[in-house]
Design an enzyme around this catalytic site. Structure first.
Site, PDB file in Angstrom:
ATOM      1  NE  ARG A 142      -6.357 -10.119   0.295  1.00  0.00           N
ATOM      2  CZ  ARG A 142      -5.746 -10.595  -0.791  1.00  0.00           C
ATOM      3  NH1 ARG A 142      -4.706  -9.963  -1.311  1.00  0.00           N
ATOM      4  NH2 ARG A 142      -6.152 -11.718  -1.366  1.00  0.00           N
ATOM      5  CE1 TYR A 159      -4.637 -14.361  -3.683  1.00  0.00           C
ATOM      6  CE2 TYR A 159      -5.907 -14.037  -5.699  1.00  0.00           C
ATOM      7  CZ  TYR A 159      -5.541 -13.613  -4.434  1.00  0.00           C
ATOM      8  OH  TYR A 159      -6.062 -12.448  -3.921  1.00  0.00           O
ATOM      9  CG  HIS A 203      -6.172  -6.772  -3.969  1.00  0.00           C
ATOM     10  ND1 HIS A 203      -5.195  -6.249  -3.144  1.00  0.00           N
ATOM     11  CD2 HIS A 203      -6.369  -5.840  -4.946  1.00  0.00           C
ATOM     12  CE1 HIS A 203      -4.822  -5.062  -3.607  1.00  0.00           C
ATOM     13  NE2 HIS A 203      -5.518  -4.794  -4.689  1.00  0.00           N
TER      14      HIS A 203
HETATM   15  C1  LIG Z   1       3.125   1.795  -8.139  1.00  0.00           C
HETATM   16  C2  LIG Z   1       2.036   0.763  -8.234  1.00  0.00           C
HETATM   17  N1  LIG Z   1       2.288  -0.408  -8.837  1.00  0.00           N
HETATM   18  C3  LIG Z   1       1.324  -1.338  -8.924  1.00  0.00           C
HETATM   19  C4  LIG Z   1       0.077  -1.110  -8.415  1.00  0.00           C
HETATM   20  C5  LIG Z   1      -1.031  -2.155  -8.541  1.00  0.00           C
HETATM   21  N2  LIG Z   1      -1.330  -2.704  -7.226  1.00  0.00           N
HETATM   22  C6  LIG Z   1      -2.389  -2.272  -6.517  1.00  0.00           C
HETATM   23  S1  LIG Z   1      -2.503  -3.010  -5.031  1.00  0.00           S
HETATM   24  C7  LIG Z   1      -1.143  -3.962  -5.315  1.00  0.00           C
HETATM   25  C8  LIG Z   1      -0.658  -4.924  -4.275  1.00  0.00           C
HETATM   26  C9  LIG Z   1      -0.120  -4.238  -3.073  1.00  0.00           C
HETATM   27  O1  LIG Z   1       0.115  -5.152  -2.055  1.00  0.00           O
HETATM   28  P1  LIG Z   1       0.534  -4.712  -0.607  1.00  0.00           P
HETATM   29  O2  LIG Z   1       1.502  -3.582  -0.651  1.00  0.00           O
HETATM   30  O3  LIG Z   1       0.945  -5.930   0.110  1.00  0.00           O
HETATM   31  O4  LIG Z   1      -0.810  -4.097   0.008  1.00  0.00           O
HETATM   32  P2  LIG Z   1      -2.220  -4.803   0.312  1.00  0.00           P
HETATM   33  O5  LIG Z   1      -3.075  -4.582  -0.907  1.00  0.00           O
HETATM   34  O6  LIG Z   1      -1.974  -6.241   0.572  1.00  0.00           O
HETATM   35  O7  LIG Z   1      -2.769  -4.086   1.481  1.00  0.00           O
HETATM   36  C10 LIG Z   1      -0.608  -3.690  -6.573  1.00  0.00           C
HETATM   37  C11 LIG Z   1       0.556  -4.359  -7.153  1.00  0.00           C
HETATM   38  C12 LIG Z   1      -0.155   0.144  -7.801  1.00  0.00           C
HETATM   39  N3  LIG Z   1      -1.320   0.452  -7.248  1.00  0.00           N
HETATM   40  N4  LIG Z   1       0.849   1.042  -7.707  1.00  0.00           N
END
Ligand SMILES: Cc1ncc(C[n+]2csc(CCOP(=O)(O)OP(=O)(O)O)c2C)c(N)n1
Ligand SMILES: [Mg+2]
Length: 374
Positions: free
Chosen positions: A265, A278, A269
């Site tokens: 990425r 970080y 985020h």
């Molecule tokens: C069930 C749930 N728990 C926590 C979150 C908060 N949250 C949003 S994005 C994220 C990180 C997800 O990371 P990843 O699966 O690696 O996807 P990326 O954003 O890197 O594409 C989190 C913890 C959420 N959206 N849904």
């Protein structure tokens, strides 16, 4: 319907490779012959076109957050090979189950970009018709789309339809219980589902090393008896090859596949995050040199499949599309506050009815005050 009665294959048949499969190296040279077949020239050109248009869309969407036209935008910069390679491997009748990160993939599937950005503008949960587009709403609760994809794929099998469901998820989402339930169900019921994990190194600020101790995310399929593939997620040709093969297997009744695409990425985020808090600049730079778009450009140029003129024409198309998106997103939407209460329940609950009455009373006062001021 009975679950699949065939025994899982030998574990060795299901294991991913030790290093990610690739077809084109980071410099754009053909990778040493492996188990993948290079897609046709015309496919490679379509992949490149999709990535260039996708990247410009992504830059434009980020700019729209700064102008207040989007509430939030999770950029997929650096992940273009996964976003475009996976989607172009789908057949018309297949379904895509994207996440909040995957607007680029949804646009590549052919959905109107303004309808796609409706969610991130905060207008509606989904601005397009999922059934017409064969694209589920982008899911924000992590991994919920894995279960939806497995459910739809299973339903298609029961109905005798030739439909494969491709679900996109992140590295972090592989830690969710939903993912594991989906993998297990998919394996036991032999559903035509392709799980495409984009391992972009982070779940917001949590790096992969703090997320899992698995040898790779692809290894998570083995425990469920699912064939697993590890692929270079910055190599659009390789992504297209592995997803096409997984779609073909699923369509032939050979069950689900879990694919881990190793990528990065490049941006924070979302626009609301500051990744410099970080991670080091050096880490980001080490990935910039593996850029998926210039990698394929170099390969195509070397092969005589892309020249300056074609590159310039494509850039002009990308600019024109971005300008059009800007103009369309700059039109104020008219929303009715009462929509908050519509489509929640088929029959409204007493609590919601009360709240709606309160809102209507407030709106009547506001309208009367506005009338007085005229
Ligand atoms: C069930 C749930 N728990 C926590 C979150 C908060 N949250 C949003 S994005 C994220 C990180 C997800 O990371 P990843 O699966 O690696 O996807 P990326 O954003 O890197 O594409 C989190 C913890 C959420 N959206 N849904
Ligand atoms: Mg991630």
């Amino acid at each position: 319907m009975n679950p699949s009665t065939s025994l899982p294959s030998r574990p060795a048949d299901l294991l991913p490779s030790e290093v990610p499969l690739s077809l084109i190296d980071p410099a754009g040279r053909p990778a040493p012959e492996g188990e993948l077949t290079m897609p046709a020239d015309e496919v490679l050109q379509r992949l490149y076109r999709g990535m260039v248009l996708g990247r410009r869309f992504d830059v434009q969407a980020t700019a729209l957050t700064k102008q207040g036209r989007l509430a939030v935008y999770p950029s997929a910069r650096g992940q273009e090979a996964g976003e475009i390679g996976a989607v172009l491997a789908l057949r018309e009748q297949d379904w895509l189950f994207p996440t909040y990160r995957d607007s680029m993939a949804v646009v590549a599937r052919g959905v109107d970009p303004v309808e796609v950005l409706c969610l991130l503008r905060g207008d509606w949960h989904c601005g397009y018709d999922p059934a017409r587009e064969r694209v589920a709403p982008q899911c924000t609760p992590l991994a919920t789309n894995t279960l939806h994809a497995v459910g739809l794929a299973h339903a298609a099998t029961v109905k005798g339809e030739d439909t494969v469901a491709l679900v996109l998820l992140g590295d972090g989402a592989t830690s969710e219980g939903d993912t594991h339930e989906a993998l297990n169900f998919a394996a036991v019921f032999n559903t035509p589902t392709v799980f495409f994990v984009q391992n972009n190194g982070y779940a917001i600020s949590v790096p992969l090393a703090k997320q899992t101790h698995a040898p790779s995310l692809a290894h998570k399929g083995i425990g469920y008896g699912i064939r697993s593939v590890l692929v270079d997620g910055n190599d659009a040709a390789a992504v297209y090859a592995v997803v096409s093969a997984a779609v073909a297997r699923a369509a032939a009744g050979e069950g689900p596949t879990l694919i881990e695409a190793v990528t990065y990425r490049i941006e924070s985020h979302t626009n609301a995050d500051d990744a410099t808090r970080y991670r080091d600049r050096a880490e980001v730079e080490s990935w910039l040199v593996k850029d998926p778009v210039s990698r394929l450009a170099n390969y195509l140029t070397e092969r005589g499949l892309l020249d300056e003129q074609a590159g310039a024409a494509l850039d002009a198309t990308a600019e024109a599309q971005a300008a059009q998106l800007r103009a369309r997103m700059n039109v104020d939407t008219v929303s009715d506050p009462r929509d908050l209460f519509r489509h929640v329940y088929a029959q409204q609950t007493p609590a919601l009815r009360r709240q709606e009455q309160e809102l209507l009373a407030e709106l009547a006062v506001t309208e009367a005050t506005e009338e007085d001021h005229r």
